[in-house]
Design an enzyme around this catalytic site. Structure first.
Site, PDB file in Angstrom:
ATOM      1  N   LYS A 135     -70.761 -72.267 -22.658  1.00  0.00           N
ATOM      2  CA  LYS A 135     -70.498 -71.055 -21.860  1.00  0.00           C
ATOM      3  C   LYS A 135     -71.666 -70.079 -22.005  1.00  0.00           C
ATOM      4  O   LYS A 135     -72.079 -69.439 -21.043  1.00  0.00           O
ATOM      5  CB  LYS A 135     -69.196 -70.411 -22.351  1.00  0.00           C
ATOM      6  N   MET A 178     -61.406 -68.315 -12.193  1.00  0.00           N
ATOM      7  CA  MET A 178     -60.429 -68.949 -13.081  1.00  0.00           C
ATOM      8  C   MET A 178     -61.068 -69.430 -14.388  1.00  0.00           C
ATOM      9  O   MET A 178     -60.963 -70.606 -14.758  1.00  0.00           O
ATOM     10  CB  MET A 178     -59.737 -70.109 -12.348  1.00  0.00           C
ATOM     11  N   ARG A 179     -61.731 -68.503 -15.047  1.00  0.00           N
ATOM     12  CA  ARG A 179     -62.479 -68.863 -16.245  1.00  0.00           C
ATOM     13  C   ARG A 179     -62.561 -67.613 -17.125  1.00  0.00           C
ATOM     14  O   ARG A 179     -62.739 -66.508 -16.597  1.00  0.00           O
ATOM     15  CB  ARG A 179     -63.885 -69.262 -15.772  1.00  0.00           C
ATOM     16  N   LEU A 180     -62.436 -67.795 -18.424  1.00  0.00           N
ATOM     17  CA  LEU A 180     -62.548 -66.637 -19.324  1.00  0.00           C
ATOM     18  C   LEU A 180     -63.995 -66.169 -19.392  1.00  0.00           C
ATOM     19  O   LEU A 180     -64.912 -66.988 -19.492  1.00  0.00           O
ATOM     20  CB  LEU A 180     -62.098 -67.019 -20.737  1.00  0.00           C
ATOM     21  N   SER A 228     -59.873 -65.076  -0.619  1.00  0.00           N
ATOM     22  CA  SER A 228     -59.284 -64.079   0.289  1.00  0.00           C
ATOM     23  C   SER A 228     -59.484 -62.666  -0.266  1.00  0.00           C
ATOM     24  O   SER A 228     -59.692 -61.721   0.501  1.00  0.00           O
ATOM     25  CB  SER A 228     -57.803 -64.363   0.551  1.00  0.00           C
ATOM     26  N   ASN A 229     -59.449 -62.511  -1.583  1.00  0.00           N
ATOM     27  CA  ASN A 229     -59.728 -61.185  -2.160  1.00  0.00           C
ATOM     28  C   ASN A 229     -61.200 -60.804  -1.999  1.00  0.00           C
ATOM     29  O   ASN A 229     -61.510 -59.647  -1.708  1.00  0.00           O
ATOM     30  CB  ASN A 229     -59.333 -61.148  -3.641  1.00  0.00           C
ATOM     31  N   HIS A 277     -54.893 -59.845 -11.237  1.00  0.00           N
ATOM     32  CA  HIS A 277     -54.022 -60.930 -11.692  1.00  0.00           C
ATOM     33  C   HIS A 277     -52.679 -60.834 -10.967  1.00  0.00           C
ATOM     34  O   HIS A 277     -52.127 -59.740 -10.840  1.00  0.00           O
ATOM     35  CB  HIS A 277     -53.830 -60.837 -13.210  1.00  0.00           C
ATOM     36  N   ASN A 327     -60.609 -57.300 -13.350  1.00  0.00           N
ATOM     37  CA  ASN A 327     -59.982 -58.530 -12.860  1.00  0.00           C
ATOM     38  C   ASN A 327     -58.697 -58.172 -12.120  1.00  0.00           C
ATOM     39  O   ASN A 327     -58.056 -57.165 -12.417  1.00  0.00           O
ATOM     40  CB  ASN A 327     -59.633 -59.418 -14.072  1.00  0.00           C
TER      41      ASN A 327
HETATM   42  C1  GAR Z   1     -55.464 -64.244  -6.594  1.00  0.00           C
HETATM   43  O1  GAR Z   1     -54.093 -64.199  -6.305  1.00  0.00           O
HETATM   44  C2  GAR Z   1     -55.746 -63.691  -7.969  1.00  0.00           C
HETATM   45  O2  GAR Z   1     -54.848 -62.690  -8.345  1.00  0.00           O
HETATM   46  C3  GAR Z   1     -55.570 -64.921  -8.825  1.00  0.00           C
HETATM   47  O3  GAR Z   1     -56.152 -65.950  -8.078  1.00  0.00           O
HETATM   48  C4  GAR Z   1     -55.933 -65.711  -6.694  1.00  0.00           C
HETATM   49  C5  GAR Z   1     -57.232 -65.945  -5.950  1.00  0.00           C
HETATM   50  O4  GAR Z   1     -57.002 -65.920  -4.576  1.00  0.00           O
HETATM   51  N1  GAR Z   1     -56.199 -64.764 -10.100  1.00  0.00           N
HETATM   52  C6  GAR Z   1     -55.701 -65.253 -11.237  1.00  0.00           C
HETATM   53  O5  GAR Z   1     -54.696 -65.936 -11.304  1.00  0.00           O
HETATM   54  C7  GAR Z   1     -56.519 -64.901 -12.476  1.00  0.00           C
HETATM   55  N2  GAR Z   1     -55.834 -65.231 -13.669  1.00  0.00           N
HETATM   56  P1  GAR Z   1     -58.225 -65.739  -3.560  1.00  0.00           P
HETATM   57  O6  GAR Z   1     -59.279 -66.774  -3.962  1.00  0.00           O
HETATM   58  O7  GAR Z   1     -57.646 -66.061  -2.215  1.00  0.00           O
HETATM   59  O8  GAR Z   1     -58.741 -64.341  -3.671  1.00  0.00           O
END
Ligand code: GAR
Length: 192
Positions: free
Chosen positions: A65, A90-92, A13-14, A109, A107
């Site tokens: 990696k 979701m990966r470093l 969604s982002n 968060h 990023n």
């Molecule tokens: C978002 O809320 C983002 O902040 C979070 O994952 C979601 C992805 O949503 N990121 C983390 O937790 C990173 N540590 P999306 O796929 O709908 O954009």
């Protein structure tokens, strides 16, 4: 026009809000590549509908990696990307990409860092019983959600909020905040 790559692992969604902002001109940037580490992620459908090319890979098919990041770095080079945006990746990020894009990776968060880094920040905030949580945009370093903070917005936790309701409020804020922070950053000399 700055060329950016977006990294995402899930729903996207982002990614979509950034893509819409780029289309509308609110964000003066072109998404030249989506990098996705999950072949089943919904973000891939969104990218296809938007006509944005994607590099999708399965990390477990690589030895390390370093190996998959070396391939990502090659794809990024081909695409001309100058700046990397992690939107639910979701990966470093490892030393290969950090060295290739110094201070050019950001990023988002879903908490007010340094509170609740890592996975399930929304669940962590609910479990801690805080009255306020929020969203952070930060530069990426080798740590887990530890790089210098660029922008934060707070979100109230109301009596009766569930993980779903709180996540929805946080994501509404993310979808506004991220494109506007990116536009500000891309206009700054630090990133030219
Ligand atoms: C978002 O809320 C983002 O902040 C979070 O994952 C979601 C992805 O949503 N990121 C983390 O937790 C990173 N540590 P999306 O796929 O709908 O954009």
């Amino acid at each position: 026009m700055k060329k950016i790559a977006v990294f995402a692992s899930g729903s996207g969604s982002n990614f979509q809000s950034i893509a819409y902002a780029a289309k509308s001109g609110e964000l003066k940037a072109e998404i030249v590549l989506l990098v996705c580490d999950n072949p089943k992620a919904l973000v891939l459908e969104r990218a296809e509908k938007l006509g944005i090319p994607a590099f999708v890979f399965s990390p477990r098919k690589y030895d390390s990696k370093e190996a998959f990041e070396t391939e990502i770095a090659a794809r990024l080079k081909e695409s001309g990307a100058e700046f990397l945006v992690l939107a639910g990746y979701m990966r470093l990020i490892g030393s290969t990409l950090l060295a290739a894009f110094p201070r050019k990776i950001v990023n988002i968060h879903p908490s007010l860092l340094p509170s609740f880094p890592g996975k399930d920040a929304v669940g962590q905030a609910l479990a801690a019983g805080v009255k306020v949580t929020g969203v952070t945009v930060h530069f990426v370093d080798e740590g887990m959600d530890t790089g210098p903070i660029i922008a934060q917005r707070s979100v109230e936790v109301k009596e009766g909020d569930t993980r779903e309701s709180l996540q929805a409020k946080i994501q509404d804020v993310e979808h506004q905040l991220f494109p506007s922070v990116l536009q500000k950053l891309l206009g700054e000399r630090i990133l030219t």
